[in-house]
Design a protein around this motif. Structure first.
Motif, mmCIF file in Angstrom:
data_model
loop_
_atom_site.group_PDB
_atom_site.id
_atom_site.type_symbol
_atom_site.label_atom_id
_atom_site.label_comp_id
_atom_site.label_asym_id
_atom_site.label_seq_id
_atom_site.Cartn_x
_atom_site.Cartn_y
_atom_site.Cartn_z
ATOM 1 N N LEU A 34 1.072 -1.024 -0.444
ATOM 2 C CA LEU A 34 -0.224 0.264 -0.241
ATOM 3 C C LEU A 34 0.395 1.384 -0.159
ATOM 4 C CD1 LEU A 34 -3.069 1.317 0.004
ATOM 5 C CD2 LEU A 34 -2.843 1.291 2.227
ATOM 6 N N ARG A 35 1.984 1.025 0.788
ATOM 7 C CA ARG A 35 3.297 2.464 0.917
ATOM 8 C C ARG A 35 3.696 2.945 -0.602
ATOM 9 N NH1 ARG A 35 4.173 4.422 6.031
ATOM 10 N NH2 ARG A 35 5.077 6.480 4.439
ATOM 11 N N LEU A 36 4.080 1.952 -1.590
ATOM 12 C CA LEU A 36 4.052 1.918 -2.712
ATOM 13 C C LEU A 36 3.306 1.700 -3.853
ATOM 14 C CD1 LEU A 36 5.694 -1.823 -2.898
ATOM 15 C CD2 LEU A 36 7.473 0.509 -3.429
ATOM 16 N N VAL A 37 1.751 2.092 -3.235
ATOM 17 C CA VAL A 37 1.438 2.404 -4.072
ATOM 18 C C VAL A 37 0.953 3.681 -3.676
ATOM 19 C CG1 VAL A 37 -1.222 2.396 -4.747
ATOM 20 C CG2 VAL A 37 0.425 -0.254 -5.048
ATOM 21 N N GLU A 38 0.377 4.263 -2.150
ATOM 22 C CA GLU A 38 0.191 5.110 -1.794
ATOM 23 C C GLU A 38 0.950 6.234 -2.933
ATOM 24 O OE1 GLU A 38 -1.542 4.218 2.195
ATOM 25 O OE2 GLU A 38 0.188 5.406 1.979
ATOM 26 N N PHE A 39 2.282 5.989 -2.589
ATOM 27 C CA PHE A 39 3.804 6.818 -3.753
ATOM 28 C C PHE A 39 3.417 6.779 -4.686
ATOM 29 C CE2 PHE A 39 8.151 7.559 -4.401
ATOM 30 C CZ PHE A 39 8.132 8.622 -3.280
ATOM 31 N N GLY A 40 1.859 6.501 -5.069
ATOM 32 C CA GLY A 40 1.906 7.261 -6.976
ATOM 33 C C GLY A 40 2.672 5.940 -7.590
ATOM 34 N N LEU A 41 2.842 4.823 -7.365
ATOM 35 C CA LEU A 41 3.409 4.028 -7.897
ATOM 36 C C LEU A 41 2.424 3.239 -9.760
ATOM 37 C CD1 LEU A 41 5.838 1.714 -9.393
ATOM 38 C CD2 LEU A 41 4.309 -0.174 -7.654
ATOM 39 N N ASN A 42 1.347 3.550 -9.611
ATOM 40 C CA ASN A 42 0.618 3.245 -10.716
ATOM 41 C C ASN A 42 0.594 4.209 -11.669
ATOM 42 O OD1 ASN A 42 -0.293 1.623 -8.141
ATOM 43 N ND2 ASN A 42 -2.477 1.453 -8.917
ATOM 44 N N LYS A 43 0.886 5.792 -11.105
ATOM 45 C CA LYS A 43 0.223 6.307 -12.080
ATOM 46 C C LYS A 43 2.123 6.870 -12.355
ATOM 47 C CE LYS A 43 -0.577 11.526 -11.973
ATOM 48 N NZ LYS A 43 0.169 12.379 -13.154
ATOM 49 N N GLN A 44 2.585 6.349 -12.121
ATOM 50 C CA GLN A 44 4.090 6.842 -11.957
ATOM 51 C C GLN A 44 4.423 5.704 -13.798
ATOM 52 O OE1 GLN A 44 6.843 6.046 -9.078
ATOM 53 N NE2 GLN A 44 6.354 7.782 -7.981
ATOM 54 N N LEU A 45 3.537 4.043 -13.725
ATOM 55 C CA LEU A 45 3.572 3.309 -15.001
ATOM 56 C C LEU A 45 2.925 4.266 -15.894
ATOM 57 C CD1 LEU A 45 3.968 -0.345 -12.581
ATOM 58 C CD2 LEU A 45 5.697 1.463 -13.581
ATOM 59 N N GLU A 46 2.163 4.544 -15.990
ATOM 60 C CA GLU A 46 0.981 5.179 -16.502
ATOM 61 C C GLU A 46 1.722 5.850 -16.874
ATOM 62 O OE1 GLU A 46 -2.626 6.100 -14.689
ATOM 63 O OE2 GLU A 46 -3.425 4.047 -14.218
ATOM 64 N N LEU A 48 4.505 6.259 -18.159
ATOM 65 C CA LEU A 48 5.959 5.291 -19.370
ATOM 66 C C LEU A 48 5.039 4.474 -20.436
ATOM 67 C CD1 LEU A 48 8.092 3.054 -16.658
ATOM 68 C CD2 LEU A 48 8.410 4.998 -17.569
ATOM 69 N N GLY A 49 3.303 4.843 -20.012
ATOM 70 C CA GLY A 49 2.363 4.508 -21.560
ATOM 71 C C GLY A 49 1.953 3.112 -21.440
ATOM 72 N N TYR A 50 1.601 3.005 -19.628
ATOM 73 C CA TYR A 50 1.591 1.717 -19.752
ATOM 74 C C TYR A 50 -0.414 1.325 -19.362
ATOM 75 C CZ TYR A 50 5.989 -0.960 -20.349
ATOM 76 O OH TYR A 50 6.795 -1.374 -20.993
ATOM 77 N N LYS A 51 -1.239 1.010 -19.055
ATOM 78 C CA LYS A 51 -2.109 0.193 -18.645
ATOM 79 C C LYS A 51 -2.327 -0.069 -17.301
ATOM 80 C CE LYS A 51 -7.061 -1.101 -19.315
ATOM 81 N NZ LYS A 51 -6.985 -1.639 -18.547
ATOM 82 N N VAL A 52 -2.848 0.540 -16.129
ATOM 83 C CA VAL A 52 -2.533 0.212 -14.890
ATOM 84 C C VAL A 52 -3.246 -0.345 -13.805
ATOM 85 C CG1 VAL A 52 -1.258 -0.227 -12.580
ATOM 86 C CG2 VAL A 52 -0.065 0.771 -14.983
ATOM 87 N N ASP A 53 -3.663 -2.136 -13.566
ATOM 88 C CA ASP A 53 -4.524 -2.291 -12.392
ATOM 89 C C ASP A 53 -4.096 -3.189 -11.561
ATOM 90 O OD1 ASP A 53 -5.311 -5.147 -12.934
ATOM 91 O OD2 ASP A 53 -5.061 -4.767 -15.139
ATOM 92 N N TYR A 54 -4.791 -2.788 -10.290
ATOM 93 C CA TYR A 54 -4.684 -2.850 -9.246
ATOM 94 C C TYR A 54 -5.053 -3.822 -7.957
ATOM 95 C CZ TYR A 54 -3.111 -1.988 -3.884
ATOM 96 O OH TYR A 54 -2.340 -1.786 -2.570
ATOM 97 N N GLU A 55 -4.661 -4.953 -8.068
ATOM 98 C CA GLU A 55 -5.535 -5.542 -7.394
ATOM 99 C C GLU A 55 -5.199 -5.522 -5.609
ATOM 100 O OE1 GLU A 55 -7.351 -9.060 -9.123
ATOM 101 O OE2 GLU A 55 -5.789 -8.588 -10.107
#
Length: 311
Positions: A34-46, A48-55
């Motif tokens: 959760l801390r990695l995701v809260e830090f913005g990992l999903n957005k950072q990968l988006e 870079l041109g990716y579509k990201v889903d998180y479970e």
């Protein structure tokens, strides 16, 4: 700069949270994902041109049995088994949907799930294990009883007798496993590595040859024609504690910030990477500043696996 992936045609990343600490004694590592995701990992990968889903898998605690005694030296065997079996199914499903699977741990017992799931989708894959520890203790040999030090013994079929892990198939041939960054290996594990001719590079080898040559040596051994899918399992304790202090079993003298990133960058460059685990980030350990730098480096390693580079 993104590289064409030889196995995954989509730009889909499935981030699987594995907020689990049952494979070792220290609480807190279940908050790493959760801390990695809260830090913005999903957005950072988006970006870079990716579509990201998180479970997030926040409900893993519900799998904890009322009674889970030590059995064959292993602590919490039923809990670890139930959680990793559930996650393995999820990871296999995502991989078979042609998604790149990025699993955020949790302790390294979660590799029972990631390797089982990925190798079910890619049976001829190979595994690069970046870690201070070899995590290949058998239940008979483990001194601590912590399952995060044992997953590779089950996945390679070196351990087959524990009833709670009968579901774990020996999907990983020892010739398809290579280590980088080892520096705290039990005597019994040293014997296992030698007896099975497993390519294991310690910090001594990194000092001697440099990180670039170490990565090449591992790939030459487990993926000589550069035509097999690669699964990278990265325990942040492979990094020196000055780089990633907030982890459960830190050992001095680890990989530098750049060496850790080089591994991820060079594997991304192959176009063969199909799955990555970022494991053992523990936000409950050390100061807020240390947690921040560890979470930051976890996100940064992940971005490198998806093609972020210095130039």
């Amino acid at each position: 700069m993104t590289h064409t992936n030889k196995f995954i045609t989509s730009k889909d990343i499935s981030i699987v949270g594995a907020p689990f600490s049952g494979g070792q004694p220290q609480g807190g590592v279940e908050h790493g994902p959760l801390r990695l995701v809260e830090f913005g990992l999903n957005k950072q990968l988006e970006e870079l041109g990716y579509k990201v889903d998180y479970e997030a898998n926040h409900d893993l605690e519900s799998l904890k049995p009322a009674h889970d005694p030590v059995f064959q030296n292993l602590k919490n065997p039923k809990f670890v088994s139930a959680v990793t079996k559930k996650l393995a199914g999820q990871i296999e499903e995502r991989a078979k949907q042609n998604k790149f699977v990025l699993t955020l741990g949790g302790d390294h017992s979660v590799a029972l799930a990631t390797v089982s799931g990925i190798f079910a989708a890619y049976p001829d894959a190979c595994l690069i294990w970046v870690d201070a520890h070899a995590d290949i203790n058998t239940p008979e040999a483990t001194e601590s009883g912590n399952i995060h030090g044992c997953p590779l013994s089950f996945l390679t079929g070196l351990s087959t007798s524990h009833p709670d892990f009968a579901w774990v198939k020996p999907v990983l041939k020892t010739g398809r496993l290579a280590y980088i960054g080892l520096r705290d290996v039990d005597d019994e594990e040293k014997k296992i590595l030698k007896d099975n001719n497993i390519k294991a590079l310690s910090m001594h080898h990194v000092d001697k040859w440099g990180i670039g040559k170490c990565v090449d040596i591992c790939l030459d051994h487990i993926n000589p024609n550069r035509d097999l899918p690669i699964h990278l399992s990265f325990d942040v304790d492979a990094l020196d504690p000055s780089v990633a202090p907030s982890t459960g079993t830190p050992v001095r003298g680890g990989l530098s910030f750049r060496e850790g990133h080089y591994i991820c960058e060079s594997l991304a460059e192959t176009g063969l990477l199909v799955a990555v685990d970022i494991m053992e980030v523990n936000p409950a350990l050390e100061s807020e500043e240390s947690v921040f730098s560890t979470v930051q480096v976890g996100c940064s390693l992940a971005r490198c696996c998806f093609g972020e580079s210095l130039l």
